[in-house]
Enzyme design. Sequence first.
Site, PDB file in Angstrom:
ATOM      1  N   LYS A 123     -38.252 -36.797 -20.362  1.00  0.00           N
ATOM      2  CA  LYS A 123     -37.096 -36.491 -20.587  1.00  0.00           C
ATOM      3  C   LYS A 123     -36.847 -37.286 -22.727  1.00  0.00           C
ATOM      4  CE  LYS A 123     -33.394 -33.694 -21.261  1.00  0.00           C
ATOM      5  NZ  LYS A 123     -33.482 -32.276 -20.754  1.00  0.00           N
TER       6      LYS A 123
HETATM    7  N1  GLU Z   1     -33.307 -28.949 -22.009  1.00  0.00           N
HETATM    8  C1  GLU Z   1     -33.666 -27.481 -20.438  1.00  0.00           C
HETATM    9  C2  GLU Z   1     -33.668 -28.674 -19.631  1.00  0.00           C
HETATM   10  O1  GLU Z   1     -32.554 -29.953 -19.379  1.00  0.00           O
HETATM   11  C3  GLU Z   1     -35.170 -27.560 -20.588  1.00  0.00           C
HETATM   12  C4  GLU Z   1     -36.189 -27.845 -20.646  1.00  0.00           C
HETATM   13  C5  GLU Z   1     -37.742 -27.713 -19.633  1.00  0.00           C
HETATM   14  O2  GLU Z   1     -37.942 -26.709 -20.572  1.00  0.00           O
HETATM   15  O3  GLU Z   1     -38.708 -28.823 -20.523  1.00  0.00           O
HETATM   16  O4  GLU Z   1     -33.280 -28.725 -18.286  1.00  0.00           O
END
Ligand code: GLU
Length: 432
Positions: A123
């Site tokens: 993240k």
């Molecule tokens: N931000 C989204 C999550 O928290 C998607 C992450 C992604 O598709 O890599 O799951």
Amino acid sequence: MSSDTSDQSTADSLEPAPDASESALSTARRQLDRAVALVDVDPNVVERFTYPDGVHEVTVPIERDDGTVEVFRGYRAQHDSVRGPYKGGIRFHPEVSREECIGLAMWMTWKCAVMDIPFGGAKGGVVVDPKELSDDERERLTRRFTDEIRNVIGPTTDIPAPDMGTDAETMSWMMDAYSMQEAETIPGVVTGKPPVIGGSEGRSEAPGRSVAIVTREVADYYGSPLSESTVAVQGFGSVGANAARLLDDWGATVVAVSDVNGAAYDPGGLDTRAIPSHEEEPEAVTRHADRTIENDELLALDVDVLVPAAVGNAITEANVGDVRADVIVEGANGPVSFGADEILAERDVPVIPDILANAGGVTVSYFEWLQDINRRAWSEERVNEELETEMLSAWDAVRTEYEDRDVSWRDAAYAVALGRLAKAHEARGLWP
Ligand code: GLU
């Protein structure tokens, strides 16, 4: 000017700050500790899960429209990649921090493992309020941030996606910035792009769709099908609006939906398509409501299902006593704090965890990545069908652990994820 401040943190500097008891990192670690006490996992593997593989911290200077230069701080936390490339969103939000990115990256590791997709967890984000930037400034910030983390992302190493404060347009700029430096078009470096440049049909609706699918399954499981269920949804962005509309289509009575200004409320059921989502008209829910209530009243409604789909820590020890819903389905990442979760468990209120419920986003990201690698687009029908299959398979795996181990739904999801991850670590071993 290069801002070469990328670093690999030592484990010691990753301890949570003393006042961070409700931080994503602290919550993620306490959830991990609780789950490993119930699941038989090699302690040597657990030790590795406690820390991220690395955290890259960068400064991001951009020229504002008035000609001044402002420097923002950005992060990319990479937690674990034993099952495949790191994967996870990029946040533009004033509360982004190193700890938040690590905690959210841990949740991505579990989420990808619960879904059995071949990705690890990451993240990232920039500490910024995107509402205070013009479109041009947001584009410059995105391109420069991409450049600063260019050496640690890539289609086979770490694949960003949208998250709070970012969207398909942000992903277009990231894909372009990365591709221009590599001198070739590399759509698979990010997911959540517009379909015209290799994005997947159905990606933007996918987190909300998975929340709706899981809500339908959990409602059936507890013997109160959607046609007999009332639902309140906090947050009317891409997760909340899509979940609310699908649940409405599938026969549920959606009595309340909200944004930062408050909630639209109708005990007889709202017409969820008559209320604009955040993407359609930002923060306009209460402007399109006949009757409004406050956000904390929404959380206290006596509904069958409550879906917190706005921010982390929406339900904490301070307000959990007001919650009267029979079931909570987590649409946002980390909307129920660790303390509130324990209280809900004592009260026998099932909480269906984020790492299962909103995993449709990363699952369709995986479909997008496959389409990018194969240079072949899938139809929306195919995406939705395959998402349904993957969600039901993950639901079955979690439900089996829930029944066999007699634990909470969150611990059951952790059991599925940790089992798969530990097997992969054991098979690969420790290098060198
Ligand atoms: N931000 C989204 C999550 O928290 C998607 C992450 C992604 O598709 O890599 O799951």
